[in-house]
Design a protein around this motif. Structure first.
Motif, PDB file in Angstrom:
ATOM      1  N   LEU A  85       0.838  -1.202   0.000  1.00  0.00           N
ATOM      2  CA  LEU A  85       0.000   0.000   0.000  1.00  0.00           C
ATOM      3  C   LEU A  85       0.871   1.250   0.000  1.00  0.00           C
ATOM      4  CD1 LEU A  85      -2.813  -0.961   2.556  1.00  0.00           C
ATOM      5  CD2 LEU A  85      -2.828  -1.196   0.055  1.00  0.00           C
ATOM      6  N   ASP A  86       1.944   1.193   0.761  1.00  0.00           N
ATOM      7  CA  ASP A  86       2.849   2.338   0.839  1.00  0.00           C
ATOM      8  C   ASP A  86       3.489   2.630  -0.513  1.00  0.00           C
ATOM      9  OD1 ASP A  86       4.058   4.416   2.270  1.00  0.00           O
ATOM     10  OD2 ASP A  86       5.843   3.228   2.666  1.00  0.00           O
ATOM     11  N   ARG A  87       3.781   1.589  -1.274  1.00  0.00           N
ATOM     12  CA  ARG A  87       4.332   1.782  -2.609  1.00  0.00           C
ATOM     13  C   ARG A  87       3.350   2.551  -3.502  1.00  0.00           C
ATOM     14  NH1 ARG A  87       7.469  -3.692  -4.717  1.00  0.00           N
ATOM     15  NH2 ARG A  87       8.603  -4.157  -2.788  1.00  0.00           N
ATOM     16  N   VAL A  88       2.075   2.198  -3.401  1.00  0.00           N
ATOM     17  CA  VAL A  88       1.054   2.902  -4.180  1.00  0.00           C
ATOM     18  C   VAL A  88       1.005   4.370  -3.776  1.00  0.00           C
ATOM     19  CG1 VAL A  88      -1.411   3.038  -4.709  1.00  0.00           C
ATOM     20  CG2 VAL A  88      -0.308   0.796  -4.516  1.00  0.00           C
ATOM     21  N   LEU A  89       1.035   4.622  -2.477  1.00  0.00           N
ATOM     22  CA  LEU A  89       0.968   6.004  -2.012  1.00  0.00           C
ATOM     23  C   LEU A  89       2.217   6.795  -2.392  1.00  0.00           C
ATOM     24  CD1 LEU A  89      -0.585   5.478   1.545  1.00  0.00           C
ATOM     25  CD2 LEU A  89      -1.722   6.287  -0.528  1.00  0.00           C
ATOM     26  N   ARG A  90       3.386   6.190  -2.293  1.00  0.00           N
ATOM     27  CA  ARG A  90       4.625   6.874  -2.677  1.00  0.00           C
ATOM     28  C   ARG A  90       4.578   7.311  -4.149  1.00  0.00           C
ATOM     29  NH1 ARG A  90       9.659   5.923   0.152  1.00  0.00           N
ATOM     30  NH2 ARG A  90       9.363   4.740   2.068  1.00  0.00           N
ATOM     31  N   ALA A  91       4.039   6.441  -4.988  1.00  0.00           N
ATOM     32  CA  ALA A  91       3.983   6.756  -6.416  1.00  0.00           C
ATOM     33  C   ALA A  91       3.116   7.987  -6.690  1.00  0.00           C
ATOM     34  CB  ALA A  91       3.447   5.552  -7.185  1.00  0.00           C
TER      35      ALA A  91
END
Length: 265
Positions: A256-262
């Motif tokens: 989920l954090d990867r999605v938000l970072r993007a």
């Protein structure tokens, strides 16, 4: 005129509930096995302010108690707590959880199940619109488990265009309408995504303008979101116990954090 679901669909929904979409009785906010996060308390990770930097509109699974686990069910709660830990560590982003208070009771018919999830999707969108008006600086996540994932899937297909830029995450954990052909991010806790459709069949694709924010989670042993045989066949103990584990929640939160970072969150 509204068409009533036929016997085949009724059988699918009955099997969905009996085969594991019904969640076990969930523990109170503090997991009986200890905190779901590494240190601190839920109060340290999540804020009461409904206009937090990131507002998570969460939907619990079938039969889970809206009076426990922040109203979003064990799986969503432990995952969001782990996500909040990561956001705090790298950006100080505040996180608030807002539950979708829909009727998640077990129903004996397809009509009842689909009526409840449709109502849940409408409530999620209602809450999104209300909070977006009230909180101009907040961004939003839709996160659901099992029947709640179906609620999120339903809501995501109808997010008003004016609110789409503010939705930075659409997360469906063990979605019974999982669509393996939808070109969104998919994660199976293994090298390759699960190939099967959800127990209710492949649901509609997430709209193109929300694809950047969407991710679907399904582990191979979960027949609710990875039904490889005839729809409705087989049991799924994995569905009831895998996603609530702290070790699983950490991995889910990392994705989920990867999605938000993007998206610059």
């Amino acid at each position: 005129m509204t068409r009533r679901p036929g016997r085949a669909v009724s059988a699918l929904v009955a099997a969905l509930v009996l085969a594991g979409c019904r969640a076990p009785a969930d523990p109170p906010d503090r997991d009986a096995r200890g905190p779901s996060h590494d240190t601190g308390t839920a109060a340290d990770l999540l804020v009461a302010d409904p206009c937090a930097d990131l507002v998570v509109i969460g939907a619990r699974g079938s039969t889970q108690d809206v009076g426990r686990n922040l109203g979003v069910g064990t799986e969503v709660r432990v995952t969001v707590e782990q996500l909040a830990r990561r956001l705090h560590a790298r950006s100080g982003t505040t996180v608030h959880v807002d539950p979708v208070r829909y009727d998640s009771a077990a129903t004996p018919t397809a009509a009842g199940f689909l009526r409840n999830t449709a109502a849940g999707g409408a409530l999620a969108l209602q809450r999104l619109s209300t909070l977006a008006d009230r909180c101009p600086d907040s961004r939003f996540a839709l996160v659901g488990f099992s029947q709640g994932a179906h609620v999120v899937h339903t809501a995501a297909t109808s997010v008003p265009s004016a609110l789409v830029p503010r939705v930075v995450l659409v997360a469906m954990i063990a979605d019974p309408s999982h669509n393996p052909d939808d070109p969104i991010a998919r994660y199976s806790y293994a090298a390759e995504p699960t190939p099967g459709h959800g127990r209710l069949g492949a649901g509609p694709r997430i709209p193109d303008d929300l694809r950047r924010a969407a991710i679907s989670f399904c582990v191979a042993g979960d027949a609710i979101c990875n039904d490889r045989g005839a729809p409705g066949s087989g049991q799924s103990p994995t569905h009831q116990h895998f996603y609530e584990k702290t070790s699983t929640a950490r991995v889910t939160a990392d994705r989920l954090d990867r999605v938000l970072r993007a998206q610059g969150v």
